[in-house]
Structures are given as structure tokens and as C-alpha cells.
Write a protein that holds these residues in place. Structure first.
Motif, PDB file in Angstrom:
ATOM      1  N   SER A  18       0.836  -1.208   0.000  1.00 56.01           N
ATOM      2  CA  SER A  18       0.000   0.000   0.000  1.00 56.01           C
ATOM      3  C   SER A  18       0.865   1.250   0.000  1.00 56.01           C
ATOM      4  CB  SER A  18      -0.905   0.032   1.230  1.00 56.01           C
ATOM      5  OG  SER A  18      -1.534   1.311   1.311  1.00 56.01           O
ATOM      6  N   ARG A  43      -0.360   4.048   1.085  1.00 54.59           N
ATOM      7  CA  ARG A  43      -0.926   4.922   2.130  1.00 54.59           C
ATOM      8  C   ARG A  43      -0.207   4.670   3.454  1.00 54.59           C
ATOM      9  NH1 ARG A  43      -7.358   6.009   2.806  1.00 54.59           N
ATOM     10  NH2 ARG A  43      -7.527   3.767   3.206  1.00 54.59           N
ATOM     11  N   GLY A  61      -1.829   3.230   6.606  1.00 59.48           N
ATOM     12  CA  GLY A  61      -3.120   2.778   6.072  1.00 59.48           C
ATOM     13  C   GLY A  61      -3.498   1.416   6.638  1.00 59.48           C
ATOM     14  N   ASN A  62      -4.589   0.895   6.134  1.00 59.58           N
ATOM     15  CA  ASN A  62      -5.145  -0.345   6.696  1.00 59.58           C
ATOM     16  C   ASN A  62      -4.224  -1.547   6.499  1.00 59.58           C
ATOM     17  OD1 ASN A  62      -7.570   0.917   7.595  1.00 59.58           O
ATOM     18  ND2 ASN A  62      -8.192   1.044   5.436  1.00 59.58           N
ATOM     19  N   THR A  63      -3.618  -1.624   5.329  1.00 60.38           N
ATOM     20  CA  THR A  63      -2.724  -2.754   5.047  1.00 60.38           C
ATOM     21  C   THR A  63      -1.514  -2.702   5.965  1.00 60.38           C
ATOM     22  OG1 THR A  63      -3.405  -2.490   2.734  1.00 60.38           O
ATOM     23  CG2 THR A  63      -1.574  -3.983   3.155  1.00 60.38           C
ATOM     24  N   PRO A 121      -3.509  -3.748  -0.515  1.00 60.48           N
ATOM     25  CA  PRO A 121      -4.894  -3.281  -0.627  1.00 60.48           C
ATOM     26  C   PRO A 121      -5.473  -3.771  -1.952  1.00 60.48           C
ATOM     27  CG  PRO A 121      -3.393  -1.512  -1.226  1.00 60.48           C
ATOM     28  CD  PRO A 121      -2.538  -2.709  -0.868  1.00 60.48           C
ATOM     29  N   ILE A 122      -6.786  -3.769  -2.062  1.00 58.49           N
ATOM     30  CA  ILE A 122      -7.422  -4.080  -3.350  1.00 58.49           C
ATOM     31  C   ILE A 122      -7.582  -2.777  -4.112  1.00 58.49           C
ATOM     32  CG2 ILE A 122      -9.436  -5.061  -4.497  1.00 58.49           C
ATOM     33  CD1 ILE A 122      -7.845  -7.106  -2.835  1.00 58.49           C
ATOM     34  N   PHE A 123      -6.994  -2.712  -5.273  1.00 61.37           N
ATOM     35  CA  PHE A 123      -7.144  -1.560  -6.166  1.00 61.37           C
ATOM     36  C   PHE A 123      -7.748  -2.081  -7.472  1.00 61.37           C
ATOM     37  CE2 PHE A 123      -3.474   1.390  -4.478  1.00 61.37           C
ATOM     38  CZ  PHE A 123      -4.171   1.583  -3.300  1.00 61.37           C
ATOM     39  N   PHE A 124      -8.870  -1.519  -7.862  1.00 61.95           N
ATOM     40  CA  PHE A 124      -9.547  -1.943  -9.100  1.00 61.95           C
ATOM     41  C   PHE A 124      -9.621  -3.466  -9.212  1.00 61.95           C
ATOM     42  CE2 PHE A 124      -8.951   2.465  -9.961  1.00 61.95           C
ATOM     43  CZ  PHE A 124     -10.059   2.815 -10.731  1.00 61.95           C
ATOM     44  N   SER A 125     -10.145  -4.067  -8.140  1.00 60.60           N
ATOM     45  CA  SER A 125     -10.394  -5.511  -8.085  1.00 60.60           C
ATOM     46  C   SER A 125      -9.143  -6.357  -8.295  1.00 60.60           C
ATOM     47  CB  SER A 125     -11.459  -5.917  -9.127  1.00 60.60           C
ATOM     48  OG  SER A 125     -12.685  -5.326  -8.807  1.00 60.60           O
ATOM     49  N   GLY A 167     -12.018  -1.941   0.178  1.00 62.81           N
ATOM     50  CA  GLY A 167     -13.047  -1.023   0.682  1.00 62.81           C
ATOM     51  C   GLY A 167     -14.462  -1.480   0.378  1.00 62.81           C
ATOM     52  N   GLN A 168     -14.615  -2.227  -0.703  1.00 67.98           N
ATOM     53  CA  GLN A 168     -15.962  -2.611  -1.120  1.00 67.98           C
ATOM     54  C   GLN A 168     -16.466  -3.821  -0.348  1.00 67.98           C
ATOM     55  OE1 GLN A 168     -15.279  -3.021  -5.424  1.00 67.98           O
ATOM     56  NE2 GLN A 168     -16.652  -1.294  -5.710  1.00 67.98           N
ATOM     57  N   VAL A 186     -13.457  -2.289   4.303  1.00 66.42           N
ATOM     58  CA  VAL A 186     -12.527  -1.509   5.134  1.00 66.42           C
ATOM     59  C   VAL A 186     -11.910  -0.452   4.230  1.00 66.42           C
ATOM     60  CG1 VAL A 186     -10.474  -1.621   6.592  1.00 66.42           C
ATOM     61  CG2 VAL A 186     -12.070  -3.546   6.564  1.00 66.42           C
ATOM     62  N   ASP A 187     -12.394   0.773   4.323  1.00 64.66           N
ATOM     63  CA  ASP A 187     -12.044   1.763   3.305  1.00 64.66           C
ATOM     64  C   ASP A 187     -11.279   2.974   3.850  1.00 64.66           C
ATOM     65  OD1 ASP A 187     -11.897   2.701   0.753  1.00 64.66           O
ATOM     66  OD2 ASP A 187     -13.999   3.297   0.596  1.00 64.66           O
TER      67      ASP A 187
END
Ligand SMILES: Cc1cc2nc3c(=O)[nH]c(=O)nc-3n(C[C@H](O)[C@H](O)[C@H](O)COP(=O)(O)O)c2cc1C
Length: 200
Positions: A9, A11, A14-16, A83-87, A130-131, A167-168
Motif C-alpha cells: 500500500s 498509504r 493505512g489499513n494494510t 490493498p485491493i485496487f480496481f479488483s 473497501g468494497q 474496510v475503506d
């Protein structure tokens, strides 16, 4: 036991990263160190599919992947956190994975898979998206498909996945009811030489 971790990630805090920190805490409390690679800060060029590694298993591009290839070849435990970015996995992770094509050549063309050391080679996959619902699940599945191919290529036959959807916002993982505890416990188990099967 040598343990390495890839943070995918960009960020900061961030969450990751928060999730990976808990895993690292579990490992370090077991008396072991984690060697982290913050992929966003490294100089990694994309694979050129030049064929330069076909006969040698060695990539011809000289950037930060030189030290990563060495770390992957000598690690007993490998953690991949994205993180998941664009699936999918983040671009930072995918860049690193694609550059492991030389290890693919070494394993499948030159018939020289990375040998396991005394502790075996085990992996841990940490994913945060996030989704929610169906679209969130598709992203996790897509990312895991790539990660599975990565672990297979680098001769990590056994890995556990911890994935969290919905988790966004930055730091939202701190409010998740189980994520931090599970990440910490996965770290503890990853650091246990002979008890890894208890993870699954
Ligand atoms: C470029 C971009 C694309 C994203 N695409 C998805 C997606 O396809 N599916 C999803 O579940 N979340 C998506 N997200 C949300 C992130 O996965 C989510 O915010 C996650 O918590 C980020 O983790 P981090 O704080 O470690 O960076 C996207 C975020 C960004 C910035």
C-alpha cells in the motif's frame, strides 16, 4: 528463521500497513525479526518480457529487485500485504510479482525450484478492500489468484489468506472486530517452525 514482508500500500499508516504491523508484532514477540520491504518506496521497473532470464534465471534489470530476488530465494516465511485496487493487487505488488518471472524461468525452464530450508517455505497473504458484497469479493478473489501464482512460482507450497472487505477509510481496520487479533495470531503461528498447519 528468515521472515520477509512486502507492503503493497502507498498509504502511510493505512489499513494494510496496520494489519501487517500486527502480524509483525506477533512474529517479533516470538523472538524473531521481520525484514520489511515497502514496495512503494523502492525502485522497481516493470518486467520487459525481454527473455533475458530464460537461460539463466537471473533478471537483467539492475534495480531494487536484485535485493528482493535474493531475499525471496533465502526466506523461510514470506508475507504479502496488499490493498485491493480496481479488483486486483496494488500496482506496487504486481510490479514486484511480474519481476519474479526470472524465478519462474529458473523453476520451470531450468528445473531448479527454490529449495526449502529446515523450516519449509510458508506464506501469508493479507488483503484489505473497501468494497463489500459481490464486487468486494471479486476483488479479493482476483488478487488471491495472482498471489497464488506468485507463491507457486517462488516455491511456497503453503500459505494462509486473511482478507477483509468493507474496510475503506484510513485506519478503519482498527475498528474491525477481529482483523488485528487474527493478523497478530497469524504472525505468531507463522513464527512457529513446526506448527504451521494449525493455521488452516
Ligand atoms: C486506486 C484505488 C482503487 C481501489 N479499488 C478498489 C476495489 O476495486 N475494490 C475494493 O474493495 N476497494 C478498492 N479501493 C479501496 C481500498 O482497497 C481501501 O481503501 C483499502 O482500505 C486501502 O488500504 P490502505 O489503507 O492500506 O491503502 C480502491 C482504492 C484506491 C485508492
Amino acid at each position: 528463521m528468515k521472515i520477509i514482508a512486502f507492503l503493497g500500500s502507498p498509504r502511510k499508516d493505512g489499513n494494510t500497513e496496520l494489519l501487517l504491523k500486527e502480524t509483525s508484532r506477533g512474529i517479533e514477540e516470538s523472538g524473531l525479526n521481520v525484514h520489511p520491504f515497502d514496495l512503494n518506496l523502492l525502485n522497481i521497473s516493470p518486467c520487459q518480457n525481454c527473455g533475458g532470464c530464460d537461460d539463466t534465471g537471473i533478471c537483467v534489470i539492475e534495480d531494487d529487485m536484485v535485493q528482493i530476488h535474493d531475499a525471496i530465494r533465502t526466506a523461510d516465511r514470506i508475507i504479502l500485504a496488499s490493498p485491493i485496487f480496481f479488483s486486483a493487487l496494488s500496482a506496487q505488488v504486481k510490479l514486484m510479482i511480474d519481476r519474479c518471472q526470472c524465478i519462474w524461468c529458473e523453476k520451470y525452464l531450468l528445473k531448479k525450484p527454490i529449495p526449502a530450508g529446515p523450516y519449509g517455505r510458508k506464506g501469508l497473504l493479507l488483503l484489505v478492500g473497501g468494497q463489500k458484497k459481490e464486487s468486494g469479493l471479486q476483488g479479493i478473489q482476483c488478487a488471491e489468484t495472482s498471489a497464488k501464482a506468485f507463491f507457486r512460482t517462488i516455491s511456497v507450497p503453503e500459505y494462509k489468506t486473511l482478507s477483509y472487505m468493507g474496510v475503506d477509510a484510513k485506519g478503519a481496520i482498527l475498528k474491525h472486530p477481529t482483523a488485528l487479533k487474527e493478523a497478530y495470531e497469524a504472525g505468531k503461528k507463522l513464527a512457529t517452525p513446526y506448527n504451521y498447519k494449525a493455521l488452516s
